[in-house]
Design a protein around this motif. Structure first.
Motif, PDB file in Angstrom:
ATOM      1  N   GLY A 143       0.827  -1.208   0.000  1.00 25.90           N
ATOM      2  CA  GLY A 143       0.000   0.000   0.000  1.00 25.90           C
ATOM      3  C   GLY A 143       0.857   1.252   0.000  1.00 25.90           C
ATOM      4  N   ILE A 144       1.903   1.260   0.805  1.00 28.00           N
ATOM      5  CA  ILE A 144       2.807   2.414   0.858  1.00 28.00           C
ATOM      6  C   ILE A 144       3.512   2.592  -0.482  1.00 28.00           C
ATOM      7  N   ARG A 145       3.924   1.486  -1.089  1.00 34.47           N
ATOM      8  CA  ARG A 145       4.557   1.574  -2.426  1.00 34.47           C
ATOM      9  C   ARG A 145       3.602   2.206  -3.435  1.00 34.47           C
ATOM     10  N   GLN A 146       2.343   1.770  -3.407  1.00 37.77           N
ATOM     11  CA  GLN A 146       1.364   2.295  -4.357  1.00 37.77           C
ATOM     12  C   GLN A 146       1.063   3.771  -4.098  1.00 37.77           C
ATOM     13  N   ILE A 147       1.046   4.170  -2.845  1.00 35.40           N
ATOM     14  CA  ILE A 147       0.830   5.589  -2.538  1.00 35.40           C
ATOM     15  C   ILE A 147       2.020   6.404  -3.026  1.00 35.40           C
ATOM     16  N   ASN A 148       3.227   5.878  -2.878  1.00 38.81           N
ATOM     17  CA  ASN A 148       4.405   6.573  -3.414  1.00 38.81           C
ATOM     18  C   ASN A 148       4.302   6.748  -4.924  1.00 38.81           C
ATOM     19  N   LEU A 149       3.797   5.728  -5.623  1.00 38.59           N
ATOM     20  CA  LEU A 149       3.590   5.853  -7.068  1.00 38.59           C
ATOM     21  C   LEU A 149       2.492   6.877  -7.372  1.00 38.59           C
ATOM     22  N   PHE A 150       1.473   6.924  -6.531  1.00 39.78           N
ATOM     23  CA  PHE A 150       0.397   7.904  -6.679  1.00 39.78           C
ATOM     24  C   PHE A 150       0.947   9.326  -6.505  1.00 39.78           C
ATOM     25  N   ILE A 151       1.798   9.501  -5.502  1.00 42.40           N
ATOM     26  CA  ILE A 151       2.369  10.813  -5.210  1.00 42.40           C
ATOM     27  C   ILE A 151       3.323  11.255  -6.303  1.00 42.40           C
ATOM     28  N   ASN A 152       4.072  10.313  -6.843  1.00 43.26           N
ATOM     29  CA  ASN A 152       5.101  10.610  -7.854  1.00 43.26           C
ATOM     30  C   ASN A 152       4.813   9.853  -9.146  1.00 43.26           C
ATOM     31  N   PRO A 153       3.753  10.226  -9.857  1.00 40.35           N
ATOM     32  CA  PRO A 153       3.425   9.488 -11.082  1.00 40.35           C
ATOM     33  C   PRO A 153       4.504   9.704 -12.150  1.00 40.35           C
ATOM     34  N   SER A 154       4.682   8.701 -12.992  1.00 42.09           N
ATOM     35  CA  SER A 154       5.662   8.864 -14.069  1.00 42.09           C
ATOM     36  C   SER A 154       5.156   9.936 -15.026  1.00 42.09           C
ATOM     37  N   GLN A 155       6.097  10.711 -15.538  1.00 46.13           N
ATOM     38  CA  GLN A 155       5.737  11.787 -16.450  1.00 46.13           C
ATOM     39  C   GLN A 155       6.628  11.713 -17.681  1.00 46.13           C
ATOM     40  N   GLU A 156       6.019  11.991 -18.810  1.00 45.54           N
ATOM     41  CA  GLU A 156       6.744  11.926 -20.072  1.00 45.54           C
ATOM     42  C   GLU A 156       7.756  13.064 -20.192  1.00 45.54           C
ATOM     43  N   ILE A 157       7.380  14.236 -19.710  1.00 48.32           N
ATOM     44  CA  ILE A 157       8.306  15.367 -19.735  1.00 48.32           C
ATOM     45  C   ILE A 157       8.323  16.018 -18.364  1.00 48.32           C
ATOM     46  N   PRO A 158       9.372  16.623 -17.957  1.00 49.52           N
ATOM     47  CA  PRO A 158      10.608  16.786 -18.711  1.00 49.52           C
ATOM     48  C   PRO A 158      11.375  15.473 -18.807  1.00 49.52           C
ATOM     49  N   ARG A 159      12.034  15.276 -19.935  1.00 52.86           N
ATOM     50  CA  ARG A 159      12.829  14.076 -20.152  1.00 52.86           C
ATOM     51  C   ARG A 159      14.127  14.181 -19.367  1.00 52.86           C
TER      52      ARG A 159
END
Length: 183
Positions: free
Chosen positions: A61-77
């Motif tokens: 759950g903590i891992r998933q919340i970390n992914l929620f907080i820091n979603p992958s973004q295409e830019i900036p590269r």
């Protein structure tokens, strides 16, 4: 990350095959970040973030919340010039964050209710504020010539530089905990 094609922002994380509703207001997320930086934090200390049910696998759950907080973004590269140096601290810089939001958007962060994605989008959009100047001072790097300008910039950098993880003694327990979070 805000998806403009959708009418609502996400409010859940997925752990296993189940979805768990979480508090998405930026104040909850800031508290979650604060707890995650506490070397004495236990998995149960993160339970406040859940609204209804808590996943059996709290660590996932903590891992998933970390992914929620820091979603992958295409830019900036990534350009290869990134630094791991911390340039913004939500606690130390809170006065400047508050002032920047008030100045730029007329948003009182003490009374505002903003989804984490709204908060970060607005934070990224700040310009020409004292907070931007402080971050710019923290990002400054000296060149080989030590003229007056460089000396002044070095003073600004030192004045505004945040404590860095490597400035403190290594904390093996915290390092192990963070490695577990990252999988």
């Amino acid at each position: 990350m805000i998806e403009l094609k959708k009418t609502r922002l996400p409010e859940t994380i997925k752990v296993g095959r189940s979805r768990f509703k979480i508090h998405t207001d930026f104040k909850y997320i800031l508290r979650f970040i604060e707890v995650s930086q506490d070397k004495n934090a236990r998995l149960g200390d993160f339970d406040f973030i859940y609204i209804d049910a808590i996943p059996i696998s709290r660590l996932e759950g903590i891992r998933q919340i970390n992914l929620f907080i820091n979603p992958s973004q295409e830019i900036p590269r990534r350009t290869g010039e990134e630094t791991k140096e911390v340039v913004l601290d939500y606690t130390i810089d809170s006065d400047y964050i508050y002032a920047a939001f008030m100045e730029q958007y007329k948003i009182d962060l003490l009374t505002a209710r903003l989804h984490w994605y709204q908060f970060t989008a607005l934070l990224h959009g700040l310009h020409d504020t004292e907070l931007n100047r402080i971050i710019q001072a923290r990002l400054w790097r000296s060149n080989t010539k030590a003229g007056d300008y460089e000396r002044q910039q070095q003073k600004q950098y030192e004045a505004w530089r945040l404590p860095q993880p490597e400035d403190n003694e290594p904390d093996e327990a915290l390092d192990d905990f963070l490695k577990e979070l990252q999988g």
